[in-house]
Design a protein around this motif. Sequence first.
Motif, PDB file in Angstrom:
ATOM      1  N   PRO A   1      27.369  26.923   7.613  1.00  0.00           N
ATOM      2  CA  PRO A   1      26.271  27.123   8.563  1.00  0.00           C
ATOM      3  C   PRO A   1      25.544  25.831   8.951  1.00  0.00           C
ATOM      4  CG  PRO A   1      26.183  28.793   6.855  1.00  0.00           C
ATOM      5  CD  PRO A   1      27.210  27.782   6.423  1.00  0.00           C
ATOM      6  N   GLN A   2      25.325  24.945   7.981  1.00  0.00           N
ATOM      7  CA  GLN A   2      24.569  23.731   8.289  1.00  0.00           C
ATOM      8  C   GLN A   2      25.412  22.630   8.923  1.00  0.00           C
ATOM      9  OE1 GLN A   2      23.248  21.598   4.658  1.00  0.00           O
ATOM     10  NE2 GLN A   2      24.336  23.188   3.553  1.00  0.00           N
ATOM     11  N   THR A   3      26.715  22.740   8.871  1.00  0.00           N
ATOM     12  CA  THR A   3      27.571  21.714   9.478  1.00  0.00           C
ATOM     13  C   THR A   3      28.234  22.280  10.733  1.00  0.00           C
ATOM     14  OG1 THR A   3      29.398  22.347   8.006  1.00  0.00           O
ATOM     15  CG2 THR A   3      27.988  20.508   7.296  1.00  0.00           C
ATOM     16  N   THR A   4      29.214  23.113  10.538  1.00  0.00           N
ATOM     17  CA  THR A   4      29.949  23.709  11.646  1.00  0.00           C
ATOM     18  C   THR A   4      29.030  24.579  12.500  1.00  0.00           C
ATOM     19  OG1 THR A   4      31.891  23.727  10.214  1.00  0.00           O
ATOM     20  CG2 THR A   4      32.009  25.052  12.213  1.00  0.00           C
ATOM     21  N   GLY A   5      28.214  25.388  11.857  1.00  0.00           N
ATOM     22  CA  GLY A   5      27.296  26.260  12.587  1.00  0.00           C
ATOM     23  C   GLY A   5      26.317  25.475  13.445  1.00  0.00           C
ATOM     24  N   ALA A   6      25.841  24.358  12.923  1.00  0.00           N
ATOM     25  CA  ALA A   6      24.895  23.532  13.686  1.00  0.00           C
ATOM     26  C   ALA A   6      25.556  22.980  14.953  1.00  0.00           C
ATOM     27  CB  ALA A   6      24.368  22.390  12.820  1.00  0.00           C
ATOM     28  N   VAL A   7      26.806  22.572  14.839  1.00  0.00           N
ATOM     29  CA  VAL A   7      27.522  22.064  16.022  1.00  0.00           C
ATOM     30  C   VAL A   7      27.758  23.189  17.021  1.00  0.00           C
ATOM     31  CG1 VAL A   7      29.649  20.986  16.850  1.00  0.00           C
ATOM     32  CG2 VAL A   7      28.575  20.159  14.748  1.00  0.00           C
ATOM     33  N   LEU A   8      28.165  24.366  16.521  1.00  0.00           N
ATOM     34  CA  LEU A   8      28.347  25.509  17.418  1.00  0.00           C
ATOM     35  C   LEU A   8      27.045  25.837  18.148  1.00  0.00           C
ATOM     36  CD1 LEU A   8      30.511  27.901  15.221  1.00  0.00           C
ATOM     37  CD2 LEU A   8      31.178  26.920  17.422  1.00  0.00           C
ATOM     38  N   ASP A   9      25.949  25.860  17.418  1.00  0.00           N
ATOM     39  CA  ASP A   9      24.656  26.193  18.004  1.00  0.00           C
ATOM     40  C   ASP A   9      24.255  25.166  19.064  1.00  0.00           C
ATOM     41  OD1 ASP A   9      22.290  27.809  18.192  1.00  0.00           O
ATOM     42  OD2 ASP A   9      21.229  26.253  17.073  1.00  0.00           O
ATOM     43  N   ALA A  10      24.512  23.913  18.796  1.00  0.00           N
ATOM     44  CA  ALA A  10      24.116  22.850  19.724  1.00  0.00           C
ATOM     45  C   ALA A  10      25.042  22.749  20.936  1.00  0.00           C
ATOM     46  CB  ALA A  10      24.086  21.510  18.996  1.00  0.00           C
ATOM     47  N   LYS A  11      26.317  23.009  20.747  1.00  0.00           N
ATOM     48  CA  LYS A  11      27.300  22.763  21.811  1.00  0.00           C
ATOM     49  C   LYS A  11      27.585  23.980  22.687  1.00  0.00           C
ATOM     50  CE  LYS A  11      28.741  18.510  20.824  1.00  0.00           C
ATOM     51  NZ  LYS A  11      28.810  17.442  21.796  1.00  0.00           N
ATOM     52  N   PHE A  12      27.328  25.195  22.195  1.00  0.00           N
ATOM     53  CA  PHE A  12      27.734  26.396  22.913  1.00  0.00           C
ATOM     54  C   PHE A  12      26.531  27.271  23.246  1.00  0.00           C
ATOM     55  CE2 PHE A  12      31.476  24.976  20.727  1.00  0.00           C
ATOM     56  CZ  PHE A  12      32.523  25.245  21.608  1.00  0.00           C
ATOM     57  N   SER A  13      26.551  27.823  24.435  1.00  0.00           N
ATOM     58  CA  SER A  13      25.515  28.767  24.841  1.00  0.00           C
ATOM     59  C   SER A  13      25.842  30.145  24.274  1.00  0.00           C
ATOM     60  CB  SER A  13      25.461  28.853  26.362  1.00  0.00           C
ATOM     61  OG  SER A  13      26.617  29.520  26.838  1.00  0.00           O
ATOM     62  N   GLU A  14      24.898  31.062  24.412  1.00  0.00           N
ATOM     63  CA  GLU A  14      25.114  32.434  23.955  1.00  0.00           C
ATOM     64  C   GLU A  14      26.304  33.066  24.683  1.00  0.00           C
ATOM     65  OE1 GLU A  14      22.131  36.002  23.364  1.00  0.00           O
ATOM     66  OE2 GLU A  14      21.084  34.077  23.242  1.00  0.00           O
ATOM     67  N   ALA A  15      26.374  32.857  25.977  1.00  0.00           N
ATOM     68  CA  ALA A  15      27.470  33.429  26.763  1.00  0.00           C
ATOM     69  C   ALA A  15      28.818  32.857  26.308  1.00  0.00           C
ATOM     70  CB  ALA A  15      27.248  33.164  28.242  1.00  0.00           C
ATOM     71  N   GLU A  16      28.841  31.559  26.037  1.00  0.00           N
ATOM     72  CA  GLU A  16      30.089  30.937  25.574  1.00  0.00           C
ATOM     73  C   GLU A  16      30.487  31.460  24.200  1.00  0.00           C
ATOM     74  OE1 GLU A  16      30.024  26.580  27.745  1.00  0.00           O
ATOM     75  OE2 GLU A  16      28.780  26.884  25.970  1.00  0.00           O
ATOM     76  N   LEU A  17      29.517  31.651  23.332  1.00  0.00           N
ATOM     77  CA  LEU A  17      29.820  32.181  22.001  1.00  0.00           C
ATOM     78  C   LEU A  17      30.387  33.591  22.095  1.00  0.00           C
ATOM     79  CD1 LEU A  17      26.782  30.803  20.009  1.00  0.00           C
ATOM     80  CD2 LEU A  17      29.179  30.199  19.651  1.00  0.00           C
ATOM     81  N   LYS A  18      29.857  34.394  23.027  1.00  0.00           N
ATOM     82  CA  LYS A  18      30.402  35.739  23.225  1.00  0.00           C
ATOM     83  C   LYS A  18      31.868  35.668  23.649  1.00  0.00           C
ATOM     84  CE  LYS A  18      26.071  38.065  24.261  1.00  0.00           C
ATOM     85  NZ  LYS A  18      25.242  38.718  25.276  1.00  0.00           N
ATOM     86  N   GLN A  19      32.187  34.745  24.535  1.00  0.00           N
ATOM     87  CA  GLN A  19      33.572  34.575  24.967  1.00  0.00           C
ATOM     88  C   GLN A  19      34.438  34.069  23.816  1.00  0.00           C
ATOM     89  OE1 GLN A  19      33.699  32.045  28.394  1.00  0.00           O
ATOM     90  NE2 GLN A  19      32.464  33.421  29.651  1.00  0.00           N
ATOM     91  N   LEU A  20      33.907  33.157  23.051  1.00  0.00           N
ATOM     92  CA  LEU A  20      34.640  32.588  21.921  1.00  0.00           C
ATOM     93  C   LEU A  20      34.987  33.653  20.899  1.00  0.00           C
ATOM     94  CD1 LEU A  20      35.790  30.082  20.552  1.00  0.00           C
ATOM     95  CD2 LEU A  20      33.501  29.639  19.639  1.00  0.00           C
ATOM     96  N   VAL A  21      34.032  34.524  20.606  1.00  0.00           N
ATOM     97  CA  VAL A  21      34.269  35.601  19.659  1.00  0.00           C
ATOM     98  C   VAL A  21      35.441  36.445  20.133  1.00  0.00           C
ATOM     99  CG1 VAL A  21      33.288  37.744  18.723  1.00  0.00           C
ATOM    100  CG2 VAL A  21      31.960  35.645  18.655  1.00  0.00           C
ATOM    101  N   GLY A  22      35.575  36.654  21.408  1.00  0.00           N
ATOM    102  CA  GLY A  22      36.682  37.423  21.960  1.00  0.00           C
ATOM    103  C   GLY A  22      38.017  36.709  21.876  1.00  0.00           C
ATOM    104  N   ILE A  23      38.024  35.443  21.566  1.00  0.00           N
ATOM    105  CA  ILE A  23      39.234  34.621  21.447  1.00  0.00           C
ATOM    106  C   ILE A  23      40.172  34.822  22.652  1.00  0.00           C
ATOM    107  CG2 ILE A  23      41.147  33.921  19.918  1.00  0.00           C
ATOM    108  CD1 ILE A  23      38.580  33.522  18.523  1.00  0.00           C
ATOM    109  N   LEU A  24      39.603  34.734  23.808  1.00  0.00           N
ATOM    110  CA  LEU A  24      40.407  34.828  25.018  1.00  0.00           C
ATOM    111  C   LEU A  24      40.839  33.432  25.440  1.00  0.00           C
ATOM    112  CD1 LEU A  24      38.171  37.329  26.981  1.00  0.00           C
ATOM    113  CD2 LEU A  24      40.261  37.840  25.702  1.00  0.00           C
ATOM    114  N   GLU A  25      41.929  33.361  26.158  1.00  0.00           N
ATOM    115  CA  GLU A  25      42.332  32.069  26.700  1.00  0.00           C
ATOM    116  C   GLU A  25      41.411  31.779  27.869  1.00  0.00           C
ATOM    117  OE1 GLU A  25      46.397  31.444  27.597  1.00  0.00           O
ATOM    118  OE2 GLU A  25      47.042  32.037  25.603  1.00  0.00           O
TER     119      GLU A  25
END
Length: 180
Positions: A100-124
């Motif tokens: 959470p403090q390493t990878t999660g911090a980068v995810l939080d900083a680099k990706f928006s909520e909408a992008e995270l939703k798409q990422l969770v779906g693992i779509l191309e």
Amino acid sequence: MNKAVAALLLAAAATLAHAETKKDLVDKVLQLQRPFIENQARALAERPLAVMMQSANVVVQQRVPLEKREALLKDIQAELRKFAEESTPIMRDHAVRLMPQTTGAVLDAKFSEAELKQLVGILESPVFRKYQQSTDEMFRPLNDKLLQEARVDLEPRLKALEQSIRKKLDDAGPAPATKP
């Protein structure tokens, strides 16, 4: 009329309760990435053992009589395997705790909520490519911190393992004389 308003408020509250926050989405991505992180932790735990086995193999070939080599190498492999079985959970626990403090911090900083939703779906999608391009930046800090933290737990055990193997090699005797 009040019942209709109350029903609308309840429906809105239920909708909000089901909506995922950015933190929830980051947590979900981390959970989806957990097997990858656990494999990475295992690889990090096993890396010095592979080097030790290679070194031991060279020494065995040079110094141990032919009839003792196979048994000695099996004994060393068993000891290395036991160490890996004991150290992998330590590395895995550190990695999972640090995510959470390493990878999660980068995810939080680099990706928006909408992008995270798409990422969770693992779509191309473009977001998946962006994620792939960010993996080094996300996991490098985890690896660095993991090695720093786990070193405290594993280094004394690793040194003891090295000494044990060195003693076995020394006890095996000198290398047979080669004929010219």
